[in-house]
Design a protein around this motif. Sequence first.
Motif, PDB file in Angstrom:
ATOM      1  N   ALA A  44       0.702  -1.207   0.020  1.00 52.08           N
ATOM      2  CA  ALA A  44      -0.013   0.032   0.022  1.00 52.08           C
ATOM      3  C   ALA A  44       0.831   1.300  -0.015  1.00 52.08           C
ATOM      4  O   ALA A  44       0.665   2.188  -0.867  1.00 52.08           O
ATOM      5  CB  ALA A  44      -1.066   0.147   1.153  1.00 52.08           C
ATOM      6  N   LEU A  45       1.987   1.159   0.790  1.00 57.77           N
ATOM      7  CA  LEU A  45       2.772   2.498   0.819  1.00 57.77           C
ATOM      8  C   LEU A  45       3.454   2.838  -0.499  1.00 57.77           C
ATOM      9  O   LEU A  45       3.617   3.683  -1.082  1.00 57.77           O
ATOM     10  CB  LEU A  45       3.757   2.312   1.829  1.00 57.77           C
ATOM     11  CG  LEU A  45       3.386   2.249   3.399  1.00 57.77           C
ATOM     12  CD1 LEU A  45       4.540   1.981   4.395  1.00 57.77           C
ATOM     13  CD2 LEU A  45       2.847   3.757   3.626  1.00 57.77           C
ATOM     14  N   GLU A  46       4.094   1.398  -1.092  1.00 55.31           N
ATOM     15  CA  GLU A  46       4.641   1.767  -2.429  1.00 55.31           C
ATOM     16  C   GLU A  46       3.517   2.152  -3.508  1.00 55.31           C
ATOM     17  O   GLU A  46       3.887   2.874  -4.458  1.00 55.31           O
ATOM     18  CB  GLU A  46       5.347   0.223  -2.725  1.00 55.31           C
ATOM     19  CG  GLU A  46       5.815   0.385  -4.190  1.00 55.31           C
ATOM     20  CD  GLU A  46       7.441   0.928  -4.421  1.00 55.31           C
ATOM     21  OE1 GLU A  46       7.712   1.144  -5.253  1.00 55.31           O
ATOM     22  OE2 GLU A  46       7.584   1.871  -3.307  1.00 55.31           O
ATOM     23  N   LEU A  47       2.569   1.589  -3.565  1.00 59.88           N
ATOM     24  CA  LEU A  47       1.439   1.993  -4.527  1.00 59.88           C
ATOM     25  C   LEU A  47       1.130   3.512  -4.257  1.00 59.88           C
ATOM     26  O   LEU A  47       1.229   4.234  -5.219  1.00 59.88           O
ATOM     27  CB  LEU A  47       0.152   1.101  -4.415  1.00 59.88           C
ATOM     28  CG  LEU A  47       0.330  -0.312  -4.778  1.00 59.88           C
ATOM     29  CD1 LEU A  47      -1.043  -0.933  -4.675  1.00 59.88           C
ATOM     30  CD2 LEU A  47       0.592  -0.086  -6.515  1.00 59.88           C
ATOM     31  N   ALA A  48       1.008   3.763  -2.968  1.00 59.02           N
ATOM     32  CA  ALA A  48       0.844   5.341  -2.682  1.00 59.02           C
ATOM     33  C   ALA A  48       1.822   6.397  -3.459  1.00 59.02           C
ATOM     34  O   ALA A  48       1.541   7.335  -3.823  1.00 59.02           O
ATOM     35  CB  ALA A  48       0.410   5.455  -1.623  1.00 59.02           C
ATOM     36  N   ARG A  49       3.344   5.629  -3.163  1.00 60.99           N
ATOM     37  CA  ARG A  49       4.178   6.690  -3.492  1.00 60.99           C
ATOM     38  C   ARG A  49       4.486   6.925  -5.137  1.00 60.99           C
ATOM     39  O   ARG A  49       4.611   7.742  -5.563  1.00 60.99           O
ATOM     40  CB  ARG A  49       5.606   6.020  -2.966  1.00 60.99           C
ATOM     41  CG  ARG A  49       6.980   6.618  -3.342  1.00 60.99           C
ATOM     42  CD  ARG A  49       8.030   5.850  -3.005  1.00 60.99           C
ATOM     43  NE  ARG A  49       8.527   4.591  -3.651  1.00 60.99           N
ATOM     44  CZ  ARG A  49       9.092   4.828  -4.856  1.00 60.99           C
ATOM     45  NH1 ARG A  49       9.332   6.036  -5.442  1.00 60.99           N
ATOM     46  NH2 ARG A  49       9.273   3.683  -5.724  1.00 60.99           N
ATOM     47  N   LEU A  50       4.318   5.567  -5.745  1.00 60.64           N
ATOM     48  CA  LEU A  50       4.239   5.478  -7.167  1.00 60.64           C
ATOM     49  C   LEU A  50       3.153   6.414  -7.871  1.00 60.64           C
ATOM     50  O   LEU A  50       3.224   6.958  -8.733  1.00 60.64           O
ATOM     51  CB  LEU A  50       4.139   4.236  -7.569  1.00 60.64           C
ATOM     52  CG  LEU A  50       5.580   3.208  -7.525  1.00 60.64           C
ATOM     53  CD1 LEU A  50       5.089   1.945  -7.852  1.00 60.64           C
ATOM     54  CD2 LEU A  50       6.674   4.003  -8.217  1.00 60.64           C
ATOM     55  N   GLN A  51       1.707   6.114  -7.364  1.00 58.37           N
ATOM     56  CA  GLN A  51       0.591   7.012  -7.516  1.00 58.37           C
ATOM     57  C   GLN A  51       1.012   8.454  -7.460  1.00 58.37           C
ATOM     58  O   GLN A  51       0.568   9.156  -8.478  1.00 58.37           O
ATOM     59  CB  GLN A  51      -0.623   6.606  -6.920  1.00 58.37           C
ATOM     60  CG  GLN A  51      -1.104   5.145  -7.390  1.00 58.37           C
ATOM     61  CD  GLN A  51      -2.094   4.624  -6.405  1.00 58.37           C
ATOM     62  OE1 GLN A  51      -2.198   5.106  -5.306  1.00 58.37           O
ATOM     63  NE2 GLN A  51      -2.984   3.755  -7.020  1.00 58.37           N
ATOM     64  N   SER A  52       1.686   8.954  -6.455  1.00 61.38           N
ATOM     65  CA  SER A  52       2.236  10.373  -6.294  1.00 61.38           C
ATOM     66  C   SER A  52       3.036  10.701  -7.530  1.00 61.38           C
ATOM     67  O   SER A  52       2.815  11.915  -7.868  1.00 61.38           O
ATOM     68  CB  SER A  52       2.474  10.915  -4.873  1.00 61.38           C
ATOM     69  OG  SER A  52       3.716  10.148  -5.056  1.00 61.38           O
ATOM     70  N   LEU A  53       3.822   9.775  -8.198  1.00 66.70           N
ATOM     71  CA  LEU A  53       4.648  10.175  -9.002  1.00 66.70           C
ATOM     72  C   LEU A  53       4.407  10.062 -10.318  1.00 66.70           C
ATOM     73  O   LEU A  53       4.673  10.899 -11.190  1.00 66.70           O
ATOM     74  CB  LEU A  53       6.140   9.349  -8.751  1.00 66.70           C
ATOM     75  CG  LEU A  53       6.854   9.503  -7.682  1.00 66.70           C
ATOM     76  CD1 LEU A  53       8.045   8.325  -7.429  1.00 66.70           C
ATOM     77  CD2 LEU A  53       7.533  10.904  -7.359  1.00 66.70           C
ATOM     78  N   TYR A  54       3.372   9.053 -10.778  1.00 69.83           N
ATOM     79  CA  TYR A  54       3.017   8.803 -12.120  1.00 69.83           C
ATOM     80  C   TYR A  54       1.585   8.870 -11.988  1.00 69.83           C
ATOM     81  O   TYR A  54       0.804   7.801 -11.817  1.00 69.83           O
ATOM     82  CB  TYR A  54       3.441   7.427 -12.540  1.00 69.83           C
ATOM     83  CG  TYR A  54       5.012   7.118 -12.150  1.00 69.83           C
ATOM     84  CD1 TYR A  54       5.861   7.909 -13.079  1.00 69.83           C
ATOM     85  CD2 TYR A  54       5.398   6.332 -11.338  1.00 69.83           C
ATOM     86  CE1 TYR A  54       7.393   7.748 -12.855  1.00 69.83           C
ATOM     87  CE2 TYR A  54       6.816   6.246 -10.963  1.00 69.83           C
ATOM     88  CZ  TYR A  54       7.632   6.866 -11.871  1.00 69.83           C
ATOM     89  OH  TYR A  54       9.046   6.855 -11.791  1.00 69.83           O
ATOM     90  N   LYS A  55       0.898   9.962 -12.954  1.00 68.72           N
ATOM     91  CA  LYS A  55      -0.230  10.214 -13.115  1.00 68.72           C
ATOM     92  C   LYS A  55      -0.772  10.230 -14.458  1.00 68.72           C
ATOM     93  O   LYS A  55      -0.179  10.983 -15.229  1.00 68.72           O
ATOM     94  CB  LYS A  55      -0.946  11.260 -12.215  1.00 68.72           C
ATOM     95  CG  LYS A  55      -0.562  11.246 -10.767  1.00 68.72           C
ATOM     96  CD  LYS A  55      -1.290  12.427  -9.922  1.00 68.72           C
ATOM     97  CE  LYS A  55      -0.934  12.714  -8.668  1.00 68.72           C
ATOM     98  NZ  LYS A  55      -1.754  11.985  -7.632  1.00 68.72           N
ATOM     99  N   LEU A  56      -1.588   9.578 -15.010  1.00 65.24           N
ATOM    100  CA  LEU A  56      -2.061   9.560 -16.427  1.00 65.24           C
ATOM    101  C   LEU A  56      -2.839  10.827 -16.606  1.00 65.24           C
ATOM    102  O   LEU A  56      -2.903  11.320 -17.755  1.00 65.24           O
ATOM    103  CB  LEU A  56      -2.868   8.164 -16.911  1.00 65.24           C
ATOM    104  CG  LEU A  56      -2.220   7.082 -17.112  1.00 65.24           C
ATOM    105  CD1 LEU A  56      -2.895   6.009 -17.729  1.00 65.24           C
ATOM    106  CD2 LEU A  56      -0.988   7.492 -18.330  1.00 65.24           C
ATOM    107  N   GLU A  57      -3.794  11.000 -15.447  1.00 67.28           N
ATOM    108  CA  GLU A  57      -4.739  12.067 -15.745  1.00 67.28           C
ATOM    109  C   GLU A  57      -4.070  13.588 -15.873  1.00 67.28           C
ATOM    110  O   GLU A  57      -3.318  13.828 -15.353  1.00 67.28           O
ATOM    111  CB  GLU A  57      -5.587  12.282 -14.669  1.00 67.28           C
ATOM    112  CG  GLU A  57      -6.785  13.053 -14.866  1.00 67.28           C
ATOM    113  CD  GLU A  57      -7.864  13.000 -13.542  1.00 67.28           C
ATOM    114  OE1 GLU A  57      -8.247  14.158 -13.257  1.00 67.28           O
ATOM    115  OE2 GLU A  57      -8.116  11.989 -13.243  1.00 67.28           O
ATOM    116  N   GLY A  58      -4.252  13.893 -17.134  1.00 68.99           N
ATOM    117  CA  GLY A  58      -3.662  15.449 -17.249  1.00 68.99           C
ATOM    118  C   GLY A  58      -2.230  15.541 -17.874  1.00 68.99           C
ATOM    119  O   GLY A  58      -1.454  16.313 -17.998  1.00 68.99           O
ATOM    120  N   ASN A  59      -1.650  14.027 -18.087  1.00 69.57           N
ATOM    121  CA  ASN A  59      -0.336  13.993 -18.359  1.00 69.57           C
ATOM    122  C   ASN A  59      -0.147  13.674 -20.068  1.00 69.57           C
ATOM    123  O   ASN A  59      -0.310  12.367 -20.295  1.00 69.57           O
ATOM    124  CB  ASN A  59       0.644  12.937 -17.604  1.00 69.57           C
ATOM    125  CG  ASN A  59       2.025  13.156 -17.949  1.00 69.57           C
ATOM    126  OD1 ASN A  59       2.553  13.503 -19.262  1.00 69.57           O
ATOM    127  ND2 ASN A  59       2.870  12.949 -16.936  1.00 69.57           N
TER     128      ASN A  59
END
Length: 188
Positions: A44-59
């Motif tokens: 859960a911590l790793e997924l949260a960290r990665l989600q903060s770095l890599y977002k499809l929306e708006g990119n």
Amino acid sequence: RDRDVTGVQTCALPIWTNFTTSFVLFQERRRLKKILAKKHHERALELARLQSLYKLEGNSALQDILALSWAELVQGLQSRRLTAVQVLEAHIAKALDVNATFNSVTDFIPQAHEWARELDALPAAKGPLHGIPICIKDDTNVEGMDATHGFVKRLYKPAKESAVIVKILQDLGAVPFCKTNVPQTLFT
């Protein structure tokens, strides 16, 4: 010795043996639950960290890479118009997006960025799969990663070396970036 209803001689197990067996199984189940809870927390911590770095929306840059056909992606990587790191980050973002719905990714491979940077530093494309991100099923060894086959007992027992298929794909230039679910014991 006792005889059962058919007259066959049987041996009654002492009550303490059943109790001891039950207690040992209880302790093992408890130990495995703790291991699973620890892994869920780390994931859960790793997924949260990665989600903060890599977002499809708006990119749009990541979305443009994901919109490419196979031939366009390969050609872009071979010609160095695209970098392995850019393509990797786009596919990590997409995997995170899909994982939110299907829970298909068990782990992201920490070495993936290093492998992509190494490919980008080469003077020429490494092979026909140069920079292509790939997912590895959880039953396949990747050095330093667990291959659980869906069993909690196999957590925190990282592989000492990668499976032959992983090595071959990497030799062809592919970048393994995540491990995906398998049915428990691989039965479907």
